[in-house]
Design a protein around this motif. Structure first.
Motif, PDB file in Angstrom:
ATOM      1  N   SER A 130      47.037  12.383  63.204  1.00 46.30           N
ATOM      2  CA  SER A 130      48.036  13.227  63.855  1.00 46.30           C
ATOM      3  C   SER A 130      47.814  13.202  65.357  1.00 46.30           C
ATOM      4  O   SER A 130      46.715  12.916  65.845  1.00 46.30           O
ATOM      5  CB  SER A 130      47.905  14.677  63.349  1.00 46.30           C
ATOM      6  N   GLY A 131      48.877  13.538  66.068  1.00 44.43           N
ATOM      7  CA  GLY A 131      48.781  13.649  67.517  1.00 44.43           C
ATOM      8  C   GLY A 131      48.677  15.106  67.927  1.00 44.43           C
ATOM      9  O   GLY A 131      48.230  15.956  67.157  1.00 44.43           O
TER      10      GLY A 131
ATOM     11  N   SER B  23      47.248  18.326  70.246  1.00 42.73           N
ATOM     12  CA  SER B  23      45.913  18.694  70.738  1.00 42.73           C
ATOM     13  C   SER B  23      44.992  19.199  69.628  1.00 42.73           C
ATOM     14  O   SER B  23      43.766  19.084  69.726  1.00 42.73           O
ATOM     15  CB  SER B  23      46.051  19.783  71.807  1.00 42.73           C
ATOM     16  N   THR B  24      45.564  19.743  68.563  1.00 42.19           N
ATOM     17  CA  THR B  24      44.725  20.373  67.523  1.00 42.19           C
ATOM     18  C   THR B  24      43.669  19.433  66.947  1.00 42.19           C
ATOM     19  O   THR B  24      42.508  19.825  66.793  1.00 42.19           O
ATOM     20  CB  THR B  24      45.597  20.958  66.401  1.00 42.19           C
TER      21      THR B  24
ATOM     22  N   ARG C  36      54.175   8.791  71.228  1.00 42.85           N
ATOM     23  CA  ARG C  36      55.105   8.976  72.348  1.00 42.85           C
ATOM     24  C   ARG C  36      55.220   7.631  73.053  1.00 42.85           C
ATOM     25  O   ARG C  36      54.275   6.854  73.123  1.00 42.85           O
ATOM     26  CB  ARG C  36      54.539  10.022  73.307  1.00 42.85           C
TER      27      ARG C  36
ATOM     28  N   MET D 140      51.543  21.080  63.302  1.00 43.16           N
ATOM     29  CA  MET D 140      52.876  21.679  63.228  1.00 43.16           C
ATOM     30  C   MET D 140      53.182  22.339  64.567  1.00 43.16           C
ATOM     31  O   MET D 140      52.327  23.045  65.127  1.00 43.16           O
ATOM     32  CB  MET D 140      52.954  22.734  62.110  1.00 43.16           C
ATOM     33  N   GLY D 141      54.344  22.104  65.061  1.00 39.28           N
ATOM     34  CA  GLY D 141      54.746  22.755  66.310  1.00 39.28           C
ATOM     35  C   GLY D 141      55.174  24.197  66.058  1.00 39.28           C
ATOM     36  O   GLY D 141      55.395  24.605  64.909  1.00 39.28           O
TER      37      GLY D 141
ATOM     38  N   VAL E 161      56.949  18.531  62.521  1.00 35.98           N
ATOM     39  CA  VAL E 161      55.767  17.763  62.118  1.00 35.98           C
ATOM     40  C   VAL E 161      55.953  16.338  62.599  1.00 35.98           C
ATOM     41  O   VAL E 161      57.085  15.855  62.668  1.00 35.98           O
ATOM     42  CB  VAL E 161      55.546  17.772  60.591  1.00 35.98           C
TER      43      VAL E 161
ATOM     44  N   SER F 221      56.981  13.643  64.781  1.00 34.37           N
ATOM     45  CA  SER F 221      58.064  13.892  65.755  1.00 34.37           C
ATOM     46  C   SER F 221      59.371  14.109  65.024  1.00 34.37           C
ATOM     47  O   SER F 221      60.434  13.617  65.425  1.00 34.37           O
ATOM     48  CB  SER F 221      58.142  12.738  66.760  1.00 34.37           C
TER      49      SER F 221
HETATM   50  C1  6PG Z   1      52.777  15.093  68.411  1.00 32.19           C
HETATM   51  C2  6PG Z   1      52.302  15.559  67.073  1.00 32.19           C
HETATM   52  C3  6PG Z   1      52.948  16.859  66.765  1.00 32.19           C
HETATM   53  C4  6PG Z   1      51.855  17.897  66.818  1.00 32.19           C
HETATM   54  C5  6PG Z   1      52.432  19.279  66.924  1.00 32.19           C
HETATM   55  C6  6PG Z   1      51.311  20.302  67.132  1.00 32.19           C
HETATM   56  O1  6PG Z   1      52.816  13.892  68.657  1.00 32.19           O
HETATM   57  O2  6PG Z   1      53.034  15.978  69.239  1.00 32.19           O
HETATM   58  O3  6PG Z   1      52.427  14.644  66.113  1.00 32.19           O
HETATM   59  O4  6PG Z   1      53.611  16.921  65.537  1.00 32.19           O
HETATM   60  O5  6PG Z   1      51.044  17.786  65.645  1.00 32.19           O
HETATM   61  O6  6PG Z   1      53.306  19.307  68.037  1.00 32.19           O
HETATM   62  O7  6PG Z   1      50.712  19.989  68.356  1.00 32.19           O
HETATM   63  P1  6PG Z   1      49.404  20.781  68.850  1.00 32.19           P
HETATM   64  O8  6PG Z   1      48.298  20.352  67.953  1.00 32.19           O
HETATM   65  O9  6PG Z   1      49.209  20.306  70.269  1.00 32.19           O
HETATM   66  O10 6PG Z   1      49.701  22.242  68.737  1.00 32.19           O
END
Ligand code: 6PG
Length: 247
Positions: A40-41, A43-44, A74, A143-144, A149, A151
């Protein structure tokens, strides 16, 4: 089968996530030659990746048998601070003995559409199980605050895609141009692991996991549509993100 665990803080959440991931890798490599993980991308996951690359955890698995993919990327250079590849490289891949040809970066320099087509073909050709849709062993998701989830953002027609495994999208937040796995690719996984932390996620978490009175309207948020068929779905939240849940 799904499970929800609430951890006291982000560090405990990250350590628990690392242990779930390692147990999954050990279990699968105990009976198969390789393990496919979708990173996953955001920051978490940074702290979780750091735990995987450190100390005893780092030596628990044969990283050369792990195949790395991404849930989304991205359209920025690989060294850009917003790059999901950069996040994984800095916190994990540069610190574990992986095999470079098993790291399947989404090649966004081709532009979102071209990169999505190439990534779709790469996944289909990666030998990820039989049948129409390739099956990843484990998909990590964040998850935003809006319930997105990867993009896959609320209201985006890409949520209705039923065939393609990866698509180019325009996100409502910067960076706008992205490539994302689609729901068919995510829901074919053998195990999906959500990592959700922070107060800002509490409302969306309640709309996905909360009591019926709180749940999002039918069709719901993108996160509500992650329902891996005949597979495991694990949610790890910290107490802040779980504030709206009756657990
Ligand atoms: C991305 C991620 C996105 C991310 C959520 C949570 O590329 O941004 O795949 O789905 O998991 O936006 O982001 P945070 O972990 O930064 O809260």
């Amino acid at each position: 089968m799904s499970s929800v665990r609430v951890l006291s803080d982000s560090r405990s959440l990250s350590a628990a996530a690392a242990d779930v991931i390692l147990r999954e890798i050990e279990e699968v490599l105990g009976r198969r030659q390789r393990f496919s993980i979708v990173l996953s991308g955001g920051s978490t996951p940074r702290e979780t990746y750091g735990f995987l690359a450190s100390g005893r955890r780092r030596t628990r698995v044969d990283w050369s048998r792990v195949e790395f993919f991404w849930g989304d990327e991205r359209c920025v250079p690989t060294e850009h601070p917003e790059s999901n590849y950069a996040l994984a490289w800095q916190s994990l891949l540069s610190r574990v003995p992986h095999l470079p040809d098993k790291v399947h970066r989404i090649e966004v320099e081709a532009g979102a559409e071209g990169a999505a087509e190439r990534y779709d073909a790469l996944i289909r050709g990666a030998g990820l199980g039989v049948g129409r849709v390739p099956r990843f062993d484990l998909v990590l998701l964040g998850m935003g605050a809006d319930g997105h989830v990867a993009s896959l953002f609320p209201g985006d027609p890409v949520l209705e895609e039923r065939v393609r495994l990866a698509m180019g999208v325009r996100a409502p937040v910067e960076p706008v141009e992205r490539v994302t796995l689609t729901l068919p690719a995510i829901n074919a996984a053998r195990h999906v692991l959500f990592l959700v932390q922070g107060t800002v996620k509490a409302r969306a978490a309640a709309r996905v996991l909360g009591p019926p009175s709180e749940r999002a309207e039918s069709g719901g948020l993108p996160a509500s549509r992650v329902r891996p068929t005949s597979a495991r779905l694990t949610w790890l939240l910290d107490t802040e993100a779980a504030a709206g849940l009756q657990i």
